[in-house]
Scaffold this active site. Structure first.
Site, PDB file in Angstrom:
ATOM      1  N   TYR A 145       0.651  -1.307   0.044  1.00  0.00           N
ATOM      2  CA  TYR A 145      -0.039  -0.079   0.052  1.00  0.00           C
ATOM      3  C   TYR A 145       0.917   1.269   0.120  1.00  0.00           C
ATOM      4  O   TYR A 145       0.411   2.368   0.134  1.00  0.00           O
ATOM      5  CB  TYR A 145      -1.076  -0.048   1.199  1.00  0.00           C
ATOM      6  CG  TYR A 145      -1.767  -1.122   1.276  1.00  0.00           C
ATOM      7  CD1 TYR A 145      -2.915  -1.251   0.388  1.00  0.00           C
ATOM      8  CD2 TYR A 145      -1.695  -2.381   2.080  1.00  0.00           C
ATOM      9  CE1 TYR A 145      -3.706  -2.542   0.363  1.00  0.00           C
ATOM     10  CE2 TYR A 145      -2.587  -3.225   1.928  1.00  0.00           C
ATOM     11  CZ  TYR A 145      -3.662  -3.512   0.948  1.00  0.00           C
ATOM     12  OH  TYR A 145      -4.358  -4.475   0.991  1.00  0.00           O
TER      13      TYR A 145
ATOM     14  N   ASP B 136       2.874   2.791  -2.356  1.00  0.00           N
ATOM     15  CA  ASP B 136       2.868   3.532  -3.502  1.00  0.00           C
ATOM     16  C   ASP B 136       1.613   4.451  -3.511  1.00  0.00           C
ATOM     17  O   ASP B 136       1.642   5.606  -3.648  1.00  0.00           O
ATOM     18  CB  ASP B 136       2.952   2.794  -4.576  1.00  0.00           C
ATOM     19  CG  ASP B 136       4.102   1.687  -4.823  1.00  0.00           C
ATOM     20  OD1 ASP B 136       5.178   2.118  -4.717  1.00  0.00           O
ATOM     21  OD2 ASP B 136       3.540   0.474  -4.828  1.00  0.00           O
TER      22      ASP B 136
ATOM     23  N   TYR C 255       5.296  -7.433   7.375  1.00  0.00           N
ATOM     24  CA  TYR C 255       5.560  -8.104   6.526  1.00  0.00           C
ATOM     25  C   TYR C 255       5.433  -9.668   7.234  1.00  0.00           C
ATOM     26  O   TYR C 255       5.875  -9.582   8.470  1.00  0.00           O
ATOM     27  CB  TYR C 255       6.569  -7.992   5.641  1.00  0.00           C
ATOM     28  CG  TYR C 255       6.551  -6.514   5.015  1.00  0.00           C
ATOM     29  CD1 TYR C 255       5.781  -5.894   3.918  1.00  0.00           C
ATOM     30  CD2 TYR C 255       7.689  -5.689   5.335  1.00  0.00           C
ATOM     31  CE1 TYR C 255       5.938  -4.978   3.446  1.00  0.00           C
ATOM     32  CE2 TYR C 255       7.844  -4.613   4.679  1.00  0.00           C
ATOM     33  CZ  TYR C 255       6.778  -4.129   3.784  1.00  0.00           C
ATOM     34  OH  TYR C 255       6.902  -2.966   3.297  1.00  0.00           O
TER      35      TYR C 255
ATOM     36  N   GLN D  70      -6.885   5.480   5.951  1.00  0.00           N
ATOM     37  CA  GLN D  70      -5.354   6.209   6.237  1.00  0.00           C
ATOM     38  C   GLN D  70      -5.500   6.892   7.369  1.00  0.00           C
ATOM     39  O   GLN D  70      -4.652   7.047   8.125  1.00  0.00           O
ATOM     40  CB  GLN D  70      -5.183   6.901   4.997  1.00  0.00           C
ATOM     41  CG  GLN D  70      -3.610   6.772   4.807  1.00  0.00           C
ATOM     42  CD  GLN D  70      -3.081   7.641   3.406  1.00  0.00           C
ATOM     43  OE1 GLN D  70      -3.846   8.443   2.964  1.00  0.00           O
ATOM     44  NE2 GLN D  70      -2.079   7.108   2.945  1.00  0.00           N
TER      45      GLN D  70
ATOM     46  N   ARG E  70       6.009  -0.584   8.813  1.00  0.00           N
ATOM     47  CA  ARG E  70       6.801  -1.177   7.847  1.00  0.00           C
ATOM     48  C   ARG E  70       6.811  -0.412   6.582  1.00  0.00           C
ATOM     49  O   ARG E  70       6.153   0.613   6.360  1.00  0.00           O
ATOM     50  CB  ARG E  70       6.200  -2.655   7.451  1.00  0.00           C
ATOM     51  CG  ARG E  70       4.974  -2.463   6.600  1.00  0.00           C
ATOM     52  CD  ARG E  70       4.338  -3.734   6.250  1.00  0.00           C
ATOM     53  NE  ARG E  70       3.496  -3.314   4.958  1.00  0.00           N
ATOM     54  CZ  ARG E  70       2.336  -4.290   4.741  1.00  0.00           C
ATOM     55  NH1 ARG E  70       2.021  -5.367   5.178  1.00  0.00           N
ATOM     56  NH2 ARG E  70       1.694  -4.104   3.509  1.00  0.00           N
ATOM     57  N   GLY E  71       7.905  -0.617   5.567  1.00  0.00           N
ATOM     58  CA  GLY E  71       7.983   0.251   4.495  1.00  0.00           C
ATOM     59  C   GLY E  71       8.241   1.643   4.614  1.00  0.00           C
ATOM     60  O   GLY E  71       9.141   1.829   5.305  1.00  0.00           O
ATOM     61  N   GLU E  72       7.484   2.362   4.136  1.00  0.00           N
ATOM     62  CA  GLU E  72       7.874   3.977   4.109  1.00  0.00           C
ATOM     63  C   GLU E  72       6.850   4.873   4.732  1.00  0.00           C
ATOM     64  O   GLU E  72       7.090   5.646   5.600  1.00  0.00           O
ATOM     65  CB  GLU E  72       7.951   4.417   2.775  1.00  0.00           C
ATOM     66  CG  GLU E  72       8.570   5.659   2.269  1.00  0.00           C
ATOM     67  CD  GLU E  72       8.922   6.053   0.983  1.00  0.00           C
ATOM     68  OE1 GLU E  72       8.712   7.159   0.442  1.00  0.00           O
ATOM     69  OE2 GLU E  72       9.444   5.001  -0.025  1.00  0.00           O
ATOM     70  N   ASP E  73       5.594   4.935   4.208  1.00  0.00           N
ATOM     71  CA  ASP E  73       4.663   5.806   4.648  1.00  0.00           C
ATOM     72  C   ASP E  73       4.350   5.753   6.186  1.00  0.00           C
ATOM     73  O   ASP E  73       4.461   6.669   6.849  1.00  0.00           O
ATOM     74  CB  ASP E  73       3.372   5.769   3.853  1.00  0.00           C
ATOM     75  CG  ASP E  73       2.564   7.159   4.097  1.00  0.00           C
ATOM     76  OD1 ASP E  73       3.002   8.314   3.957  1.00  0.00           O
ATOM     77  OD2 ASP E  73       1.348   6.831   4.479  1.00  0.00           O
ATOM     78  N   SER E  74       4.104   4.427   6.780  1.00  0.00           N
ATOM     79  CA  SER E  74       3.798   4.145   7.984  1.00  0.00           C
ATOM     80  C   SER E  74       4.659   4.564   8.988  1.00  0.00           C
ATOM     81  O   SER E  74       4.762   4.893  10.032  1.00  0.00           O
ATOM     82  CB  SER E  74       3.036   2.787   8.107  1.00  0.00           C
ATOM     83  OG  SER E  74       4.041   1.711   7.806  1.00  0.00           O
TER      84      SER E  74
END
Ligand code: TRH
Length: 384
Positions: A18, A20, A196, A258, A274-278
């Site tokens: 999610y 991107d 993940y 969101q 995780r990832g970028e935005d969160s």
């Protein structure tokens, strides 16, 4: 021509997960709301979009939401007049026909590739660099978000800190009730978990179950669920399910929109992201976090992880910095870190300074600048 009057197209190809669409949507909303820009957001997977923003209809070719025109990005790409500013999110490769139409515009659109966020130091050197198209009379600029003033900054709404403070002051109790939960008991640690698949997860759950104080772990439906079910063990898990093992209460939440996910980050005492935005949202939330970097080939994600750790822990005293680093690195499978029980015990011992640090962190983060403002400035300079 001023950027304030320009039209903007943002193209987003949802690769997986999610991040991107999460980032493209946050950017589109911010540009429309705070800068009054006419923004079209082209998205190739409206189902993923619908998950993070349920008002989006997955089958609509064109729809308006939050002041943004959302267009389904289909192939072959129907002819569309290019906007004056074109954002290609994460190198998603614009449709050839659209690129050709861009090259016929006079002046050509300001074309920007929005890059992934990293705390690594090379980011500032690469931010803003141009790259001429090999065939067409077009130049693409690389816009790098980042943690320092010399980068493209970080996504954050202008009123983010104020909204968070108001929520914490008056809305937390109602928020827990909305999720069907009680308010935390004295001594209880409430944790959100967005992850993940992770080999370190069972050991973390064992550790929480053995904690001397209650731990409530809230998990929005998603990729971690099968591992949680296997650990309990139960045959399946769905939103609303709750299980207790020792000190641990595990509760499955529906996947949230969101904005509601932001509230969860604000309400919990510790957020696994995780990832970028969160990850960025958890930093703005002013609570301790544990970051799982998006797994990449080899150990590239460890480099990213350690770069953020170095920035985030600067200013913490040595024992607290070590506790944060060990827990993040263990969670990301880095070798030569203590086992999970030791990491968690050290984190618990350092919890007070870690929390103080997290409360002060957003002020330091703000020095990087807000991505939407910096992007608009960048474009205005190119349009001059
Ligand atoms: O979903 P992600 O793992 O996305 C990833 C990363 O961005 C990664 O860098 C990228 O390369 C890869 O995708 C392709 O994690 P991220 O970035 O935190 O995005 C999740 C989004 O989902 C974020 O905008 C928050 C949102 N979200 C909700 O809206 N509701 C929820 O319940 C949860 C858990 C998340």
């Amino acid at each position: 021509m001023r950027a304030m009057r320009a039209t903007w197209d943002i193209f987003c190809n949802v690769v997986d997960n999610y991040g991107d669409i999460g980032i493209a949507w946050r950017l589109a909303r911010g540009l429309a709301r705070e800068h009054g820009l006419a923004v079209r957001l082209w998205v190739d997977d409206l189902h993923a979009f619908h998950r993070i923003w349920p008002a989006i209809a997955a089958d609509a070719e064109r729809q308006a939401s939050e002041g943004v025109t959302v267009c389904a990005w289909r192939m072959p790409f129907a002819a569309a007049e290019p906007a004056q500013v074109v954002i290609e999110a994460f190198g998603c490769a614009l449709p050839e026909s659209y690129l050709a139409a861009m090259s016929l515009q006079a002046p050509p659109p300001v074309w920007i590739n929005l890059e992934y966020l990293s705390a690594e130091s090379w980011v500032a050197e690469h931010h803003g660099l141009p790259s001429p198209h090999p065939r067409l009379p077009l130049t693409k600029y690389f816009f790098f978000p980042g943690y320092t003033a010399g980068t493209g900054g970080l996504l954050a709404e202008a009123d983010l800190a104020g909204r968070r403070a108001a929520f914490v002051r008056t809305e937390t109790g109602a928020f827990w009730r909305r999720l069907g939960l009680d308010t935390p008991q004295p001594g209880e640690l409430r944790v959100s978990l967005f992850a993940y698949e992770n080999p370190a997860l069972p050991a973390l759950l064992d550790t929480w179950a053995a904690d001397t104080r209650p731990v409530t772990c809230l998990v929005p439906e998603g990729r971690a669920i099968p591992q949680l079910a296997a650990w309990l063990p139960v045959s399946a898990l769905q939103a609303g399910d709750e299980h207790r093992r020792g000190a641990l209460r595990l509760r499955i939440l529906p996947f949230l929109d969101q904005d509601t996910y932001d509230c969860l980050l604000w309400a919990c005492g510790l957020n696994f992201v995780r990832g970028e935005d969160s990850c960025v949202r958890a930093q703005w939330a002013a609570h301790p976090l544990v970051w799982q970097a998006y797994p990449q080939a080899g150990t590239a994600h460890w480099v990213k992880l350690n770069a953020l750790l170095a920035r985030y822990t600067a200013g913490l005293d040595a024992a607290a910095a070590r506790a944060v680093a060990d827990l993040w690195q263990r969670w990301n499978g880095q070798p030569d870190t203590p086992d999970m029980a030791q990491c968690w015990a050290a984190w618990r011992r350092q919890q007070d300074p870690i929390e103080r640090h997290a409360r002060a962190w957003p002020e330091r983060l703000a020095a990087a600048g807000r991505l939407t403002d910096k992007l608009v400035d960048f474009v205005e300079n190119k349009l001059r």
